[in-house]
Design an enzyme around this catalytic site. Structure first.
Site, PDB file in Angstrom:
ATOM      1  N   ARG A   1     -16.011   3.020 -15.689  1.00 58.41           N
ATOM      2  CA  ARG A   1     -15.140   3.934 -15.392  1.00 58.41           C
ATOM      3  C   ARG A   1     -14.252   3.423 -14.104  1.00 58.41           C
ATOM      4  O   ARG A   1     -12.960   3.791 -14.219  1.00 58.41           O
ATOM      5  CB  ARG A   1     -15.601   5.196 -15.096  1.00 58.41           C
ATOM      6  CG  ARG A   1     -16.228   5.499 -14.027  1.00 58.41           C
ATOM      7  CD  ARG A   1     -16.925   6.994 -13.948  1.00 58.41           C
ATOM      8  NE  ARG A   1     -16.093   7.988 -13.187  1.00 58.41           N
ATOM      9  CZ  ARG A   1     -16.614   9.011 -12.793  1.00 58.41           C
ATOM     10  NH1 ARG A   1     -17.725   9.623 -13.514  1.00 58.41           N
ATOM     11  NH2 ARG A   1     -15.738  10.115 -12.009  1.00 58.41           N
TER      12      ARG A   1
ATOM     13  N   CYS B   1     -14.135  19.422 -18.142  1.00 60.55           N
ATOM     14  CA  CYS B   1     -13.724  19.390 -16.833  1.00 60.55           C
ATOM     15  C   CYS B   1     -13.525  17.847 -16.372  1.00 60.55           C
ATOM     16  O   CYS B   1     -13.347  17.518 -15.145  1.00 60.55           O
ATOM     17  CB  CYS B   1     -14.895  19.975 -15.823  1.00 60.55           C
ATOM     18  SG  CYS B   1     -16.464  19.195 -16.084  1.00 60.55           S
TER      19      CYS B   1
ATOM     20  N   HIS C   1       0.768  -1.445  -0.041  1.00 55.13           N
ATOM     21  CA  HIS C   1      -0.082   0.032  -0.107  1.00 55.13           C
ATOM     22  C   HIS C   1       0.783   1.101  -0.174  1.00 55.13           C
ATOM     23  O   HIS C   1       0.436   2.231  -0.535  1.00 55.13           O
ATOM     24  CB  HIS C   1      -0.945  -0.101   1.123  1.00 55.13           C
ATOM     25  CG  HIS C   1      -2.171  -1.007   1.082  1.00 55.13           C
ATOM     26  ND1 HIS C   1      -2.635  -1.466   2.157  1.00 55.13           N
ATOM     27  CD2 HIS C   1      -2.578  -1.471  -0.137  1.00 55.13           C
ATOM     28  CE1 HIS C   1      -3.788  -2.265   1.500  1.00 55.13           C
ATOM     29  NE2 HIS C   1      -3.428  -2.423   0.427  1.00 55.13           N
TER      30      HIS C   1
ATOM     31  N   ASP D   1     -17.456  10.546 -17.354  1.00 59.52           N
ATOM     32  CA  ASP D   1     -18.621   9.752 -17.700  1.00 59.52           C
ATOM     33  C   ASP D   1     -18.928   9.553 -19.126  1.00 59.52           C
ATOM     34  O   ASP D   1     -19.420   8.372 -19.662  1.00 59.52           O
ATOM     35  CB  ASP D   1     -19.965  10.316 -16.991  1.00 59.52           C
ATOM     36  CG  ASP D   1     -19.985  10.010 -15.628  1.00 59.52           C
ATOM     37  OD1 ASP D   1     -20.063   8.754 -14.970  1.00 59.52           O
ATOM     38  OD2 ASP D   1     -20.109  11.009 -14.725  1.00 59.52           O
TER      39      ASP D   1
ATOM     40  N   GLU E   1     -22.048  14.807 -20.596  1.00 56.47           N
ATOM     41  CA  GLU E   1     -21.204  13.635 -20.116  1.00 56.47           C
ATOM     42  C   GLU E   1     -21.973  12.182 -20.588  1.00 56.47           C
ATOM     43  O   GLU E   1     -21.563  11.112 -20.192  1.00 56.47           O
ATOM     44  CB  GLU E   1     -20.967  13.470 -18.642  1.00 56.47           C
ATOM     45  CG  GLU E   1     -22.057  14.068 -17.869  1.00 56.47           C
ATOM     46  CD  GLU E   1     -21.813  14.095 -16.272  1.00 56.47           C
ATOM     47  OE1 GLU E   1     -20.682  13.858 -16.003  1.00 56.47           O
ATOM     48  OE2 GLU E   1     -22.411  14.696 -15.510  1.00 56.47           O
TER      49      GLU E   1
END
Ligand code: PEP
Ligand code: MG
Length: 838
Positions: free
Chosen positions: A731, A768, A460, A721, A697
């Site tokens: 996604r 965006c 991690h 999206d 989107e």
């Protein structure tokens, strides 16, 4: 020994190093097919009774004996492997079937040398043959002497769950192949546990003869299930069927972060010629840096004097655990706010580990026996670390580091210590193994790089180091820890090398490379506050995506021309009550205030799909990504949207506030909100209207851009999206991560169509989604007609710099050709050719 009807502590029947079953060189024992248990590689010649009980079976060949303890646990004590073949030679049984024996009584003597020479291995086993009724938990995995406490035996309640649980209904079963990369390690195990906890029924996983409750993260990890291996799942309770289906889905759906954060290929270490003054390791995060070495030590505890008041110690542990829990909660909230899914998954797993019954029970047990809370916690973690390390899976062995992280954090809380290292900025930190929370702290201290004696590229901490851009080497070996504090070193993470005695020329060369990089960044930053114009004079606004006023201030300091997207759903993630109108107004106003005179695009709440809010529970949906998300909320909770619009209309100056609607698919959705805005403005006696924009989107919106632009003031393309819905690929799907590429020509065509539609009505188009932050895509977006890019705040200088090196008319010409290409990789290749990255 402690003994009652349910619990029993078994003492070591032999002296020698202890091994988990997984380490036993015999597939039947190692798989747990005979039952849970433990092994010892014996150094003495007599097997002793691990508890009082009755001898229920003596092997004809004298190499094994079975005892039934007073609580009903049946224990097979088996000396050596394949020793049945010795036909009794070298063994003398000291007890008879049916005899009652005392704890520690000698049971069997054997000729150590003779048996050792003739059998496959002397490794001896203590197996709980009725593991369906009892559970065995190791107390230690170090060397033991006869009589030392070794194994804790607990009776399983029905299906291993507490009695108060409703177990009505039949037990249901299923089986599935594990899709998670690397098998069931901490993050997938946390997901399984979380899934199981959503139901009243209790569920278990079964694998290779072993079972684990889905409530225990450690239990799940200890099954050591690998990728593509098949597990059985059983659920019992009122909603067993639903629980089973949810678990089967969770087990067969790979986690997103396992793929897009894949470690760089480890540098082969073997066969590498030794180089004087160089330590070789594995690259966990790339980069080349020089700096003073700073050695970081973990907390070490003094010897425990013992005899503490258990009630007091339990209370202390409880308090420390809740301190750490709330710290992790805070980290999680921040991670969610910043959409940092790696960080979120890692610390969610930590939170689950912190509640793990295997850890808590063992610590409570030690405290009951008189240990200090510090030692009890430390020991309970150490035992589980060793269990994970002995499972034979490098991936699970690395998860031991997550446990060590919790060990350190809880110890710090118990000892009242804070994290206080005086680390010089630019230092290269060396440690045995850094933990995820160490890393977060270190990155705030401005360290230049990290190196660890242990650790792995899939740990991690490696994922986090890559996310923070901190060069990191792991598995350098313990020599690392013998190095002199503050010596100047070179960390060449790409090459897998830590240069301990770099020449002055080498140091100078690396420092120069670092300087060049910093200089480039500084140059970009220096110009970040001026508008970005292309070589032929086209102004491209570079704004920032933010989730809070603090981030907005950061964005302004980094040169943002405005806020291109405020995701309002993240403003209140850390609460479980909905913010009222006034709270919302203050939150929006503070973002506006943080941005000076720049404009701020505020998106109305976008919940549903992958975004869930505790304070806004939505009905469960079969297919939430295609369900009531984004602006569709207006359909089910119109009052919520009205409240948000009112709050927005109260900010000042309204001229700097632009409203953006997510997930629009039809013109009517836009018209409806326009009408509501008009009505509210009239009600509030406002003469000014804020600009209203639409997110593009979903493909439908891109195809209808012209019609939408007729009624919208601007369009903003959400490529995240738009990729998902155009390519029909989740996604967040790990297996598809590399293919969900917004530079796919199909998306470029939709972007082109959006810009063309907007141009008909003289509207501007921004981007965006994440594609705006990809410098390779900057020329394509400009070429297709985008005039605003909303990027992550740290990238503003870089993207503005990219814009300044482009010729917009050339971008237009070349981009038209890209629309005809047949794949995202072809587009990427062409972009590299036409507009190489510096
Ligand atoms: C997008 O979908 O590209 C976008 C910007 O919105 P979000 O990532 O919040 O869904
Ligand atoms: Mg979106």
């Amino acid at each position: 020994m402690h003994n009652n009807n349910k619990e029993l502590t078994l003492s070591a029947p032999l002296s020698g190093p202890v091994l988990t079953l997984a380490k036993v060189p015999d597939p039947v024992f190692a798989s747990g097919a005979m039952g849970d248990g433990i092994a010892i590689d014996p150094l003495n010649d007599t097997l002793h009774a691990p508890c009082a009980g009755v001898v229920v079976h003596v092997a004809r060949t004298g190499h094994a004996v079975t005892l039934r303890a007073d609580n009903g646990a049946e224990l097979l004590l088996h000396l050596g492997l394949d020793t049945v073949e010795l036909q009794g030679e070298g063994f003398s049984m000291l007890v008879k079937e049916g005899a009652r024996v005392a704890n520690g009584q000698p049971l069997l003597r054997y000729d150590l040398d003779k048996v050792a020479q003739q059998c496959k291995s002397l490794v001896s086993l203590m197996i709980l043959t009725n593991s369906q009724d009892f559970q065995a938990r190791p107390i230690t995995l170090k060397s033991v002497k006869v009589g030392d406490p070794l194994l804790h035996i607990v009776r399983r309640l029905a299906s291993g769950v507490p009695v108060e649980v409703d177990l009505s209904g039949a037990e249901v079963h299923g089986h599935i192949r594990i899709a998670h990369r690397g098998g069931l390690h901490a993050r997938p195990a946390a997901l399984i546990r979380q899934t199981a906890q959503g139901f009243k029924s209790k569920s278990q996983l079964h694998f290779a003869g072993k079972s684990a409750s889905c409530d225990s993260l450690i239990g799940i990890m200890s099954l050591a299930v690998g990728e593509q291996e098949e597990v059985q799942v059983s659920s019992q309770g009122p909603d067993a069927e639903a629980a089973l289906q949810a678990l089967l889905t969770a087990l067969s759906t790979a986690l997103a972060q396992d793929s897009h954060t894949a470690a760089p290929a480890p540098i082969a270490q073997r066969n590498r010629p030794a180089e004087a003054g160089v330590l070789h390791g594995v690259c966990a995060a790339p980069g080349l840096v020089a700096g003073p070495l700073f050695r970081l030590n973990a907390i070490s505890l003094p010897v425990d004097a013992g005899s503490h008041d258990p009630a007091q110690q339990l209370q202390a542990l409880d308090t420390a655990l809740s301190v750490v829990r709330s710290e992790i909660d805070h980290t999680l909230t921040q991670a969610r706010k910043h959409k940092n899914t790696d960080e979120e998954a890692i610390f969610a797993a930590h939170l689950a580990l912190l509640e793990d019954p295997a850890l808590l029970d063992a610590a409570a047990h030690s405290i009951d026996q008189g240990s200090a809370a510090t030692h009890a916690w430390s020991q309970s973690i150490d035992v589980q670390c060793e269990v994970l390390q002995q499972l034979g899976s490098p991936l699970l062995a690395e998860r031991a580091n997550d446990l060590r992280d919790l060990k350190q954090r809880v110890l710090r809380a118990l000892l009242g210590e804070t994290w206080h290292y005086d680390i010089p900025p630019g230092a290269i930190v060396a440690a045995h193994e850094l933990t995820p929370s160490d890393l977060l702290q270190l990155s705030q201290h401005g360290v230049a790089g990290l190196c660890m004696a242990a650790g792995g590229a899939t740990s991690h901490v490696a994922i986090l180091a890559r996310g923070k851009g901190l060069p990191c080497l792991v598995a350098l070996g313990s020599t690392l820890l013998d190095q002199v504090q503050a010596q100047a070193v070179v960390l060449d993470a790409d090459g897998g090398r830590l240069e301990l005695t770099p020449s002055t020329e080498r140091l100078a060369e690396v420092q120069q490379a670092q300087l060049d990089h910093q200089q480039r960044r500084a140059q970009q930053q220096a110009k970040a506050h001026t508008p970005a114009l292309t070589l032929d004079g086209l102004h491209v606004e570079v704004a920032a995506n933010v989730a809070s006023s603090a981030e907005a201030a950061d964005a302004l300091a980094n040169g943002a021309d405005g806020v291109g997207l405020l995701r309002t759903e993240f403003l209140f993630v850390d609460r479980n009550t909905a913010p009222d109108e006034q709270e919302q107004r203050l939150a929006y106003q503070s973002v506006l205030d943080a941005m000076g005179d720049k404009s701020v695009i505020i998106r109305t709440i976008d919940v549903g799909g992958d975004k869930q809010l505790d304070y806004l529970p939505l009905p469960a949906e079969a297919n939430p990504v295609l369900g009531l998300r984004g602006i569709r909320l207006a359909q089910v909770r119109p009052e919520l949207l009205d409240q948000q619009l009112r709050a927005l209309l109260h900010v000042s100056p309204l001229s700097r506030c632009r409203i953006l609607l997510p997930m629009v698919t039809e013109v009517d959705e836009l018209l409806h909100i326009r009408q509501r805005l008009d009505a509210l403005c009239t009600e509030l006696e406002l003469t000014q209207r804020p600009e209203l924009g639409v997110m593009i989107e979903v493909p439908a919106a891109a195809l209808l851009a012209e019609q939408l632009a007729e009624h919208a003031d601007f369009l903003s393309i959400g490529t995240n999206d738009l990729s998902q819905y155009t390519l029909a690929m989740d996604r967040d799907h790990a297996g598809l991560a590399s293919r969900v590429d917004a530079l796919h020509p199909a998306l470029l065509r939709l972007i082109a169509q959006t810009c063309a539609g907007a141009a008909v009505h003289n509207r501007w188009v921004g981007v965006c989604g994440a594609l705006a932050s990809d410098p390779l895509a900057t020329p394509v977006l400009i070429g297709l007609g985008v005039s605003e890019l909303s990027v992550s705040p740290v990238q503003i200088g870089e993207i503005k710099d990219r814009v300044r090196h482009l010729d917009a008319s050339e971008c237009r010409r070349i981009s038209q050709g890209l629309l005809k290409l047949s794949s995202a990789s072809a587009v990427r290749h062409a972009c590299h050719q036409h507009w190489p990255l510096s």
